[in-house]
Design an enzyme around this catalytic site. Structure first.
Site, PDB file in Angstrom:
ATOM      1  N   SER A  91       5.957  -2.707 -10.519  1.00 26.81           N
ATOM      2  CA  SER A  91       6.058  -2.431  -9.059  1.00 26.81           C
ATOM      3  C   SER A  91       6.120  -0.875  -8.990  1.00 26.81           C
ATOM      4  O   SER A  91       7.081  -0.213  -9.498  1.00 26.81           O
ATOM      5  CB  SER A  91       7.189  -3.096  -8.120  1.00 26.81           C
ATOM      6  OG  SER A  91       7.102  -4.405  -8.437  1.00 26.81           O
ATOM      7  N   ASP A 140       5.768  -1.126   2.131  1.00 26.00           N
ATOM      8  CA  ASP A 140       6.372  -1.293   0.915  1.00 26.00           C
ATOM      9  C   ASP A 140       5.903  -0.099   0.188  1.00 26.00           C
ATOM     10  O   ASP A 140       6.085  -0.258  -1.082  1.00 26.00           O
ATOM     11  CB  ASP A 140       6.224  -2.606   0.186  1.00 26.00           C
ATOM     12  CG  ASP A 140       7.107  -2.874  -1.138  1.00 26.00           C
ATOM     13  OD1 ASP A 140       8.215  -2.194  -0.857  1.00 26.00           O
ATOM     14  OD2 ASP A 140       6.962  -3.617  -1.905  1.00 26.00           O
ATOM     15  N   GLY A 164       0.432  -2.001  22.853  1.00 32.70           N
ATOM     16  CA  GLY A 164       1.604  -2.735  23.640  1.00 32.70           C
ATOM     17  C   GLY A 164       0.906  -3.980  24.073  1.00 32.70           C
ATOM     18  O   GLY A 164       0.962  -4.345  25.436  1.00 32.70           O
ATOM     19  N   HIS A 166      10.664  -1.614  -2.259  1.00 26.69           N
ATOM     20  CA  HIS A 166      11.749  -2.464  -2.830  1.00 26.69           C
ATOM     21  C   HIS A 166      12.264  -1.890  -4.148  1.00 26.69           C
ATOM     22  O   HIS A 166      13.227  -2.404  -4.655  1.00 26.69           O
ATOM     23  CB  HIS A 166      10.965  -3.596  -2.874  1.00 26.69           C
ATOM     24  CG  HIS A 166       9.985  -3.960  -3.936  1.00 26.69           C
ATOM     25  ND1 HIS A 166       8.692  -3.958  -3.791  1.00 26.69           N
ATOM     26  CD2 HIS A 166      10.218  -4.162  -5.386  1.00 26.69           C
ATOM     27  CE1 HIS A 166       7.985  -4.159  -4.997  1.00 26.69           C
ATOM     28  NE2 HIS A 166       8.980  -4.330  -5.875  1.00 26.69           N
TER      29      HIS A 166
END
Length: 481
Positions: free
Chosen positions: A216, A143, A272, A112
């Site tokens: 961050s 992220d 799956g 981000h």
């Protein structure tokens, strides 16, 4: 005292002295460090500030001060837009942190921080200059982003540590660029581990080390100077640090970075299946000893279907590792190599079975599943009631009324008595009962028959596969009363 006794006494004295020394050393190690200065001085050169810029559309000129939705709003907009030149673009900027993981210029940060950026500029510690960076790869799920700069000489760098051995109460150090103030160090402890915020692959370390906007993508260090987390998020009512920060664990980050470096993208294993946790009532309905494992709710075309896994199976073991819950299974599968064949132990019909599954790739599978050819619908009978549920078979009119997809098959719930167990367990109008006792149902009579059979057999609970908005889940209901 004999010579032999003297030797024994001396040996015992030495042993006690060694034991006291070890205990004293342990007490010293357990004390808070006198200072983080040496650690901060050694690690800071490998931490970087990241500045990104992005071209965004800018609105020029005054805006109408009228209430939104007012009849005058369109009038003012038409007046202001008349003969207005095309909107000019302006350049927006954002700040974040990162850290160097190799002398040739690989840098880790949050996705981000650099998402949608046109330019990424890396600022090095203590006037070490700036370099433009290119994106090697990103992983929005965790992220994490991997960047690359081209340095003129080898860069200071840091190594990843093992976050799995970190303990609640251990000291940690956060270094970054909070609120754009430049390089800053904060210290705290690990408050909690294995936190999940919202992602399937979340494994956050919670810390009270001060983390703010701009931190961050920065590193969370242990006292050995190893990166055990990437600072990602904070929990705050005002946007500032209140001592609840979250760092994605190095156990997750290391594997993501390795794949981004090698492939420029992630390549996660794919089993799956759709799954849910096993609750106490579900365990009772399936006659399981406990609630460990992951209950399969749906099996679309894919590796699991090819291997013979069915809805209603409980996955107990994957690749030789015991499955505690759905979150753990997701991590196990995602960390597995694409194309490998894995032994999966399932519980079905009161016994365990071992199946071999060749894993696909999750990134290729997402968005590519299709319903395929669907059978014709059966003739629809009238509504029926059982256990506080008013049920009806699905015809075209009801499908349209309830907004059901064309591939949905089963019995629709029309009403739910608010005093019933079914209501308490979360069943609502519009839900579709697809299976009971792992057998498909098509009519309300099928549902009534399955409940009566379970009651006559003395079963305490019956397992229903219920679909809502296309999402399946299992619900256990008592067949009597």
């Amino acid at each position: 005292m004999t010579a032999e006794q003297g030797v024994r006494a001396a040996a015992l004295t030495i042993l006690i002295a060694i034991l006291l020394f070890v205990l004293q050393a342990a007490r010293v190690e357990a004390r808070p460090p006198d200072s983080f200065a040496e650690l901060a001085e050694r690690l800071s050169p490998a931490v970087v500030n990241i500045t990104t810029s992005t071209l965004v559309a800018g609105n020029e000129g005054p805006q109408p001060l009228v209430p939104e939705g007012s009849p005058l709003e369109d009038l003012f907009r038409d007046f202001l837009d008349r003969d207005r030149p095309e909107q000019r673009q302006r350049r927006g900027s954002a700040l974040g942190s990162g850290f160097v993981i190799s002398p040739d210029g690989y840098i880790v940060t949050n996705n981000h921080v650099i998402e949608a950026a046109d330019e990424i500029l890396i600022e090095f510690f203590d006037g070490g200059g700036e370099l433009p960076a290119e994106i090697v790869g990103t992983d929005p799920r965790t992220d994490i982003a991997l960047l690359k700069v081209e340095p003129a000489q080898p860069l200071p760098y840091v190594k990843f540590g093992d976050s799995d051995v970190a303990r609640v109460g251990d000291w940690v150090l956060a270094i970054g660029n909070p609120l754009g103030q430049g390089f800053s160090v904060s210290a705290g402890i690990i408050s909690a581990r294995n936190r999940s915020l919202q992602g399937a692959y979340d494994d956050f370390i919670q810390t009270d080390a001060a983390i703010n906007q701009g931190n961050s993508g920065g590193p969370l260090f242990n006292l050995a100077g190893e990166v055990i987390g990437v600072n990602t998020a904070i929990l705050s009512p005002n946007g500032g640090s209140i001592g609840i920060g979250f760092s994605m664990s190095s156990a997750v980050v290391k594997r993501v970075v390795e794949q981004l470096k090698e492939f420029g993208e992630t390549r996660r294993g794919w089993l799956g299946v759709s799954i849910q946790n096993v609750t106490d009532d579900v365990a009772e309905a399936l006659e399981l000893d406990d609630t460990s494992g992951a209950l399969v709710t749906d099996v679309p075309d894919g590796p699991a279907l090819d291997a013979g896994i069915k809805a209603g199976d409980v996955i107990l073991s994957f690749g030789g590792q015991t499955v505690a819950d759905t979150r753990e299974l997701v991590r196990m599968v995602g960390d597995s190599e694409v194309g490998t064949t894995v032994r999966v132990v399932i519980f079905r019909d009161g016994a365990t079975q071992t199946l071999k599954v060749t894993l696909g790739r999750r990134e290729e599978a997402e968005g590519l599943l299709s319903s395929g050819d669907l059978p014709e619908e059966d003739e629809v009978p009238q509504a029926d009631e059982v256990l506080g549920l008013t049920l009806m078979g699905i015809d075209a009119a009801l499908r349209e009324e309830l907004g059901l997809a064309e591939d949905v098959r089963g019995v629709a719930v029309i009403e739910v008595d608010e005093n019933s167990e079914a209501f308490e367990k979360g069943l609502r109008r519009g839900d579709v009962i697809a299976e009971i006792g792992q057998q498909p149902v098509q009519t309300p009579a099928d549902v009534v028959e399955r409940f009566e059979a379970a009651r006559d057999a003395g079963r305490k609970s019956v397992l229903l596969l219920v679909r809502r908005d296309g999402q399946p889940r299992f619900v256990a209901l008592t067949p009597s009363g």
